[in-house]
Design a protein around this motif. Sequence first.
Motif, short mmCIF file in Angstrom:
data_model
loop_
_atom_site.label_atom_id
_atom_site.label_comp_id
_atom_site.label_asym_id
_atom_site.label_seq_id
_atom_site.Cartn_x
_atom_site.Cartn_y
_atom_site.Cartn_z
N GLN A 117 0.82 -1.21 0.00
CA GLN A 117 0.00 0.00 0.00
C GLN A 117 0.86 1.27 0.00
N LEU A 118 2.13 1.17 0.40
CA LEU A 118 3.03 2.32 0.43
C LEU A 118 3.67 2.60 -0.93
N LEU A 119 3.56 1.66 -1.87
CA LEU A 119 4.15 1.83 -3.20
C LEU A 119 3.33 2.81 -4.04
N PRO A 120 4.01 3.46 -5.01
CA PRO A 120 3.24 4.28 -5.97
C PRO A 120 2.28 3.38 -6.76
N VAL A 121 1.17 3.92 -7.21
CA VAL A 121 0.13 3.15 -7.88
C VAL A 121 0.66 2.32 -9.06
N PRO A 122 1.50 2.88 -9.97
CA PRO A 122 1.97 2.06 -11.10
C PRO A 122 2.77 0.83 -10.63
N GLN A 123 3.60 0.98 -9.62
CA GLN A 123 4.37 -0.15 -9.10
C GLN A 123 3.44 -1.13 -8.37
N ARG A 124 2.49 -0.60 -7.65
CA ARG A 124 1.52 -1.43 -6.93
C ARG A 124 0.74 -2.31 -7.90
N GLU A 125 0.26 -1.72 -9.01
CA GLU A 125 -0.48 -2.49 -10.01
C GLU A 125 0.37 -3.62 -10.57
N CYS A 130 2.00 -9.43 -10.66
CA CYS A 130 3.12 -10.37 -10.59
C CYS A 130 2.85 -11.44 -9.53
N PHE A 131 2.39 -11.01 -8.37
CA PHE A 131 2.07 -11.96 -7.29
C PHE A 131 0.94 -12.90 -7.68
N GLU A 132 0.06 -12.43 -8.57
CA GLU A 132 -1.05 -13.27 -9.02
C GLU A 132 -0.62 -14.28 -10.07
N GLY A 133 0.64 -14.22 -10.50
CA GLY A 133 1.18 -15.23 -11.40
C GLY A 133 1.10 -14.90 -12.88
N PHE A 134 0.79 -13.65 -13.21
CA PHE A 134 0.73 -13.28 -14.63
C PHE A 134 2.13 -13.14 -15.18
N SER A 135 2.29 -13.45 -16.47
CA SER A 135 3.59 -13.25 -17.13
C SER A 135 3.74 -11.76 -17.47
N LEU A 143 -2.14 -3.85 -18.42
CA LEU A 143 -1.84 -2.47 -18.03
C LEU A 143 -1.74 -1.52 -19.23
N GLY A 144 -1.65 -2.07 -20.43
CA GLY A 144 -1.57 -1.23 -21.63
C GLY A 144 -0.22 -0.57 -21.80
N ILE A 145 0.84 -1.26 -21.35
CA ILE A 145 2.21 -0.74 -21.50
C ILE A 145 3.06 -1.86 -22.07
N SER A 146 4.32 -1.57 -22.36
CA SER A 146 5.21 -2.60 -22.93
C SER A 146 5.66 -3.57 -21.84
N ALA A 147 6.10 -4.75 -22.28
CA ALA A 147 6.59 -5.76 -21.35
C ALA A 147 7.83 -5.26 -20.62
N ASN A 148 8.69 -4.47 -21.31
CA ASN A 148 9.88 -3.92 -20.66
C ASN A 148 9.49 -2.95 -19.55
N ALA A 149 8.45 -2.14 -19.77
CA ALA A 149 8.00 -1.20 -18.75
C ALA A 149 7.45 -1.97 -17.54
N VAL A 150 6.75 -3.10 -17.80
CA VAL A 150 6.23 -3.92 -16.71
C VAL A 150 7.38 -4.49 -15.89
N LEU A 152 10.36 -3.32 -15.54
CA LEU A 152 10.99 -2.23 -14.79
C LEU A 152 10.15 -1.88 -13.56
N ARG A 153 8.83 -1.78 -13.70
CA ARG A 153 7.97 -1.47 -12.56
C ARG A 153 8.05 -2.57 -11.49
N CYS A 154 8.03 -3.81 -11.94
CA CYS A 154 8.11 -4.93 -10.99
C CYS A 154 9.44 -4.91 -10.25
N GLN A 155 10.53 -4.67 -10.98
CA GLN A 155 11.85 -4.64 -10.34
C GLN A 155 11.93 -3.52 -9.32
N ARG A 156 11.44 -2.34 -9.68
CA ARG A 156 11.45 -1.22 -8.75
C ARG A 156 10.56 -1.51 -7.54
#
Length: 171
Positions: A117-125, A130-135, A143-150, A152-156
């Motif tokens: 809940q403390l993460l910014p919304v894009p990282q939270r989404e 990711c935790f739900e098991g999606f590739s 999310l309507g973004i590129s796989a590379n952007a996803v 990066l968000r997951c890593q951050r």
Amino acid sequence: MATKAAKEQLFAEVSASCTRTITRIAFTHESDPMLRRELVQDIQLALWIALDGYRGAASLKTFATSVAQKRCMSHVARRAREPRQVALPVDLPCAAPPPDEVALRNEQKRRLDASIQLLPVPQREAIVLCFEGFSYGEMAAILGISANAVMLRCQRAKNRLRAIMERRPLI
């Protein structure tokens, strides 16, 4: 049966003359002493009830033995339907984790949820998907973004969650 007094007299007669026979019949059908005592009591109750129908066609001992035999047969049939109970060994392993481990896991989940809940919304989404098991490809489509952007968000999000979880316990 004419009167209650006559019934009580017959029951006293049966009790005096047939108790040993009834006990032996119960012994042949039940090996557990506690259950055997209960069976004898059930037979005596059945005799009390059945005395209303006693007309003297057979001897009182024959009548009592017949009632006892029938009660024992119904007892055996009822016991055969009961599930068998087996004593479990003291050191029987349990498939469930110990309660303290469950409590620790629940606390960790609660802390992780609070940290997310403390993460910014894009990282939270991204991290929730990711935790739900999606590739990464599926998350990108959702999310309507590129796989590379996803990625990066997951890593951050993972790095930030690690820092939050290590820094302080959340309440």
